[in-house]
Write a protein that holds these residues in place. Sequence first.
Motif, PDB file in Angstrom:
ATOM      1  N   ASN A   3       0.823  -1.207   0.000  1.00 45.63           N
ATOM      2  CA  ASN A   3       0.000   0.000   0.000  1.00 45.63           C
ATOM      3  C   ASN A   3       0.861   1.263   0.000  1.00 45.63           C
ATOM      4  O   ASN A   3       0.553   2.238  -0.692  1.00 45.63           O
ATOM      5  CB  ASN A   3      -0.930   0.005   1.217  1.00 45.63           C
ATOM      6  CG  ASN A   3      -2.015  -1.060   1.111  1.00 45.63           C
ATOM      7  OD1 ASN A   3      -2.373  -1.473   0.006  1.00 45.63           O
ATOM      8  ND2 ASN A   3      -2.531  -1.503   2.247  1.00 45.63           N
ATOM      9  N   ASN A   4       1.926   1.245   0.776  1.00 40.99           N
ATOM     10  CA  ASN A   4       2.829   2.397   0.815  1.00 40.99           C
ATOM     11  C   ASN A   4       3.479   2.640  -0.534  1.00 40.99           C
ATOM     12  O   ASN A   4       3.654   3.791  -0.968  1.00 40.99           O
ATOM     13  CB  ASN A   4       3.906   2.194   1.882  1.00 40.99           C
ATOM     14  CG  ASN A   4       3.343   2.259   3.290  1.00 40.99           C
ATOM     15  OD1 ASN A   4       2.285   2.832   3.508  1.00 40.99           O
ATOM     16  ND2 ASN A   4       4.049   1.654   4.240  1.00 40.99           N
ATOM     17  N   ALA A   5       3.846   1.562  -1.206  1.00 36.78           N
ATOM     18  CA  ALA A   5       4.471   1.685  -2.527  1.00 36.78           C
ATOM     19  C   ALA A   5       3.490   2.263  -3.537  1.00 36.78           C
ATOM     20  O   ALA A   5       3.861   3.100  -4.385  1.00 36.78           O
ATOM     21  CB  ALA A   5       4.967   0.317  -2.994  1.00 36.78           C
ATOM     22  N   VAL A   6       2.228   1.847  -3.442  1.00 24.20           N
ATOM     23  CA  VAL A   6       1.199   2.362  -4.356  1.00 24.20           C
ATOM     24  C   VAL A   6       0.971   3.849  -4.114  1.00 24.20           C
ATOM     25  O   VAL A   6       0.884   4.646  -5.060  1.00 24.20           O
ATOM     26  CB  VAL A   6      -0.118   1.575  -4.180  1.00 24.20           C
ATOM     27  CG1 VAL A   6      -1.245   2.251  -4.969  1.00 24.20           C
ATOM     28  CG2 VAL A   6       0.057   0.140  -4.636  1.00 24.20           C
ATOM     29  N   VAL A   7       0.875   4.240  -2.849  1.00 28.51           N
ATOM     30  CA  VAL A   7       0.672   5.645  -2.507  1.00 28.51           C
ATOM     31  C   VAL A   7       1.844   6.490  -2.976  1.00 28.51           C
ATOM     32  O   VAL A   7       1.669   7.583  -3.527  1.00 28.51           O
ATOM     33  CB  VAL A   7       0.479   5.797  -0.971  1.00 28.51           C
ATOM     34  CG1 VAL A   7       0.499   7.271  -0.587  1.00 28.51           C
ATOM     35  CG2 VAL A   7      -0.817   5.145  -0.538  1.00 28.51           C
ATOM     36  N   HIS A   8       3.065   5.974  -2.790  1.00 34.12           N
ATOM     37  CA  HIS A   8       4.263   6.702  -3.220  1.00 34.12           C
ATOM     38  C   HIS A   8       4.276   6.872  -4.736  1.00 34.12           C
ATOM     39  O   HIS A   8       4.611   7.960  -5.243  1.00 34.12           O
ATOM     40  CB  HIS A   8       5.501   5.946  -2.763  1.00 34.12           C
ATOM     41  CG  HIS A   8       6.794   6.607  -3.144  1.00 34.12           C
ATOM     42  ND1 HIS A   8       7.200   7.806  -2.616  1.00 34.12           N
ATOM     43  CD2 HIS A   8       7.757   6.237  -4.046  1.00 34.12           C
ATOM     44  CE1 HIS A   8       8.362   8.159  -3.159  1.00 34.12           C
ATOM     45  NE2 HIS A   8       8.719   7.219  -4.014  1.00 34.12           N
ATOM     46  N   LYS A   9       3.891   5.829  -5.454  1.00 36.59           N
ATOM     47  CA  LYS A   9       3.880   5.887  -6.911  1.00 36.59           C
ATOM     48  C   LYS A   9       2.839   6.880  -7.406  1.00 36.59           C
ATOM     49  O   LYS A   9       3.088   7.651  -8.338  1.00 36.59           O
ATOM     50  CB  LYS A   9       3.606   4.498  -7.483  1.00 36.59           C
ATOM     51  CG  LYS A   9       3.684   4.440  -9.005  1.00 36.59           C
ATOM     52  CD  LYS A   9       3.478   3.021  -9.508  1.00 36.59           C
ATOM     53  CE  LYS A   9       3.561   2.956 -11.028  1.00 36.59           C
ATOM     54  NZ  LYS A   9       3.361   1.570 -11.529  1.00 36.59           N
ATOM     55  N   ARG A  10       1.667   6.859  -6.785  1.00 34.38           N
ATOM     56  CA  ARG A  10       0.605   7.786  -7.175  1.00 34.38           C
ATOM     57  C   ARG A  10       1.018   9.230  -6.899  1.00 34.38           C
ATOM     58  O   ARG A  10       0.726  10.130  -7.692  1.00 34.38           O
ATOM     59  CB  ARG A  10      -0.685   7.463  -6.427  1.00 34.38           C
ATOM     60  CG  ARG A  10      -1.375   6.180  -6.910  1.00 34.38           C
ATOM     61  CD  ARG A  10      -2.616   5.893  -6.095  1.00 34.38           C
ATOM     62  NE  ARG A  10      -3.299   4.706  -6.583  1.00 34.38           N
ATOM     63  CZ  ARG A  10      -4.378   4.176  -5.992  1.00 34.38           C
ATOM     64  NH1 ARG A  10      -4.879   4.741  -4.883  1.00 34.38           N
ATOM     65  NH2 ARG A  10      -4.943   3.104  -6.497  1.00 34.38           N
ATOM     66  N   PHE A  11       1.694   9.434  -5.785  1.00 37.30           N
ATOM     67  CA  PHE A  11       2.149  10.787  -5.435  1.00 37.30           C
ATOM     68  C   PHE A  11       3.150  11.302  -6.469  1.00 37.30           C
ATOM     69  O   PHE A  11       3.051  12.442  -6.931  1.00 37.30           O
ATOM     70  CB  PHE A  11       2.779  10.777  -4.035  1.00 37.30           C
ATOM     71  CG  PHE A  11       3.397  12.091  -3.652  1.00 37.30           C
ATOM     72  CD1 PHE A  11       2.604  13.164  -3.258  1.00 37.30           C
ATOM     73  CD2 PHE A  11       4.782  12.265  -3.692  1.00 37.30           C
ATOM     74  CE1 PHE A  11       3.168  14.392  -2.911  1.00 37.30           C
ATOM     75  CE2 PHE A  11       5.349  13.478  -3.346  1.00 37.30           C
ATOM     76  CZ  PHE A  11       4.548  14.542  -2.953  1.00 37.30           C
ATOM     77  N   LYS A  12       4.110  10.456  -6.841  1.00 38.89           N
ATOM     78  CA  LYS A  12       5.112  10.868  -7.826  1.00 38.89           C
ATOM     79  C   LYS A  12       4.464  11.151  -9.177  1.00 38.89           C
ATOM     80  O   LYS A  12       4.838  12.108  -9.863  1.00 38.89           O
ATOM     81  CB  LYS A  12       6.175   9.771  -7.973  1.00 38.89           C
ATOM     82  CG  LYS A  12       7.085   9.622  -6.757  1.00 38.89           C
ATOM     83  CD  LYS A  12       8.229   8.664  -7.043  1.00 38.89           C
ATOM     84  CE  LYS A  12       9.156   9.224  -8.102  1.00 38.89           C
ATOM     85  NZ  LYS A  12      10.341   8.376  -8.318  1.00 38.89           N
ATOM     86  N   THR A  13       3.480  10.324  -9.545  1.00 37.10           N
ATOM     87  CA  THR A  13       2.779  10.537 -10.817  1.00 37.10           C
ATOM     88  C   THR A  13       2.019  11.854 -10.806  1.00 37.10           C
ATOM     89  O   THR A  13       2.058  12.621 -11.770  1.00 37.10           O
ATOM     90  CB  THR A  13       1.805   9.381 -11.087  1.00 37.10           C
ATOM     91  OG1 THR A  13       2.523   8.148 -11.111  1.00 37.10           O
ATOM     92  CG2 THR A  13       1.095   9.576 -12.418  1.00 37.10           C
TER      93      THR A  13
END
Length: 215
Positions: A3-13
């Motif tokens: 979940n943290n990885a998904v949130v981080h990826k969405r934030f960067k996008t």
Amino acid sequence: MTNNAVVHKRFKTMVKILYVLSYIPLALLALGLFATLAGIIAVPFIPLDRIESGLTQLPITGTYETTGLTLEVTEAYLETINLDQTAILLWLSAQFLYITAITLIFFFINRWLHNLTNGHIFTLRNSRLIELAAYTLMIFTLIDALTNMALQNLLLQTFSLAEIASELNEQSIVGFNRINIDFNLMILFSGIIIWILAKVFKYGAFLQDEYDATV
């Protein structure tokens, strides 16, 4: 962790998209600056008397209604139009400062987003950029008021109020014949909020340095 990885990826996008999109208003504002500057340079060489003559020939006579006001535009009223070169230059100069301030704010935002795309979040540079945007927004409160004053002056110098006065009550006439200065306190308040946000980022940068030193 997933979940943290998904949130981080969405934030960067999201940050990358905003960073790219931030160039659009910057480009439009740059065009606005060049156009306003060109207008300031061109006004002294423009034959305003010919423009006044052209305006009197426009088919815009008739009755216009707005809230609480009915204005009859006649040929005699159009002949009272007087284009004042000084008033136009003052308004264009104020407009140039207005657009410059907005351009600076978007530039600081663009640089902040650029740092975020590189993974630099809680840094002193970011806090400084946000702080500069806040100060510019606070100054923008004054520039906005001056721009409105310049526009009021331009309208008062250009249009005769004799035809309008008969359609307004006494209280409205007084307000319509004088130049008022109004400060947009919401803009000032927004600048203060952003300044507080800059201090939060500065404190976050301090905590990040403390954490890195401890590790």
